[in-house]
Design a protein around this motif. Structure first.
Motif, short mmCIF file in Angstrom:
data_model
loop_
_atom_site.label_atom_id
_atom_site.label_comp_id
_atom_site.label_asym_id
_atom_site.label_seq_id
_atom_site.Cartn_x
_atom_site.Cartn_y
_atom_site.Cartn_z
N GLU A 195 0.86 -1.18 0.00
CA GLU A 195 0.00 0.00 0.00
C GLU A 195 0.90 1.22 0.00
O GLU A 195 1.44 1.60 1.05
N GLU B 281 4.92 4.38 -9.98
CA GLU B 281 3.99 3.29 -10.24
C GLU B 281 3.93 2.96 -11.73
O GLU B 281 3.83 1.79 -12.13
N CYS C 165 -0.90 -3.55 -5.61
CA CYS C 165 -0.82 -2.29 -4.88
C CYS C 165 -2.21 -1.88 -4.40
O CYS C 165 -3.13 -1.69 -5.20
#
Length: 306
Positions: A95, A113, A129
């Protein structure tokens, strides 16, 4: 085997566990290396659901794992390099930490990302994620759907309809650099060798707020970028240093231009004799901004103030 990169968008503990538990337990069954880097709340939920199997999962604090984009990418590489055998993979249930980030940090973590899809493309890794819609801004959640090719829905996966090609996403985030402050900027107007740059950093960086125990590392990062300026930027450059409330920033400008995408985000061949400078700088610094292709190249190295 190649990277699987999913976003787990959830709005309740049940929705989180519906995807997270099968992801982890399947990995343990297959003999994969499983790492969980979640919120404290979700770590507790996951441990309770796993029971005795929790001892086979490596739980890490999210604030440490998601410390800086460059270091987090390197952490993935190191774990992948350490995989035993030839069939297992690294599974990361993570996370990303968004609380407390300013606009620049949020933008750079979004870029991370997206770049992950290129940087780890050929690696034995499955990264899921988590994005909690209960406490994240909708813009960050929407962005997650653009930076992850797939979405985790319980035990299943579906293609993200809004996924953006990393090259295009990266280019979107190459917005103009913020203006330098009007006052308090130290300036070395011209350098053709590295020694004056190192001395310039030694003279000013700690006074501006670079922690004493990180000064040598900061100097090394500046050294790597300044060396690139001398080698590839018409043999010279200029350096500026200043501080904001959060960070000390070193800006290095030269007259050259770089053509490669994702500079410093892609790990160079360990056997290569060059090409490691920007990768090293990203490992050391908390953020690195780079703009090239226009009138020269500008690199900004950010270090959190002590």
């Amino acid at each position: 085997m190649s990277l699987i990169h999913q976003a787990l968008v959830f709005d309740s503990p049940a929705a989180f566990l519906a995807a997270a538990v099968p992801f982890v337990t399947e990995g343990l069954h297959r003999g994969d290396t499983v790492i969980a880097v979640t919120s404290d709340e979700n770590e507790t939920l996951l441990r309770e659901r796993l029971g005795a199997a929790e001892d086979r999962v490596t739980f890490l604090p999210a604030t440490g794992w998601f410390d800086s984009p460059g270091r987090t990418l390197d952490a993935h590489h190191r774990r992948i390099d350490a995989l035993p055998g030839t069939t297992g993979m690294l599974r990361v249930l993570g996370e990303p930490v968004w609380a407390g980030r300013d606009a620049l940090e949020t933008s750079e973590w979004g870029r991370y990302e997206s770049v992950m899809n290129v940087a780890l493309a050929d690696c034995r890794a499955w990264v899921m994620c988590g994005y909690d819609t209960r406490n994240l801004p909708s813009a960050i959640v929407d962005d997650a759907r653009r930076t992850h090719p797939a979405l985790a829905i319980g035990e299943h996966s579906e293609v993200s309809a809004t996924y953006a090609d990393p090259v295009s996403y990266y280019a979107e985030h190459n917005v103009a650099l913020q203006d330098r402050p009007a006052k308090g900027v130290e300036w070395l107007p011209d350098f053709t060798a590295i020694a004056p740059v190192r001395q310039f950093v030694a003279d000013h960086a700690e006074r501006l707020g670079v922690p004493a125990d990180r000064l040598d590392d900061f100097t090394l990062a500046v050294n790597e970028v300044a060396t690139n300026a001398v080698r590839h930027g018409a043999g010279r450059g200029q350096v500026r240093l200043w501080a904001t409330d959060r960070r000390v920033i070193c800006e290095i400008m030269d007259e050259g231009s770089a053509r490669d995408s994702f500079l410093g985000f892609l790990r160079a061949d360990p056997q290569a004799g060059q090409g490691h400078g920007l990768w090293i700088a990203r490992q050391i610094c908390d953020l690195l901004e780079m703009r090239t292709g226009g009138p020269g190249t500008t690199v900004r190295l950010h270090m959190r103030r002590g």
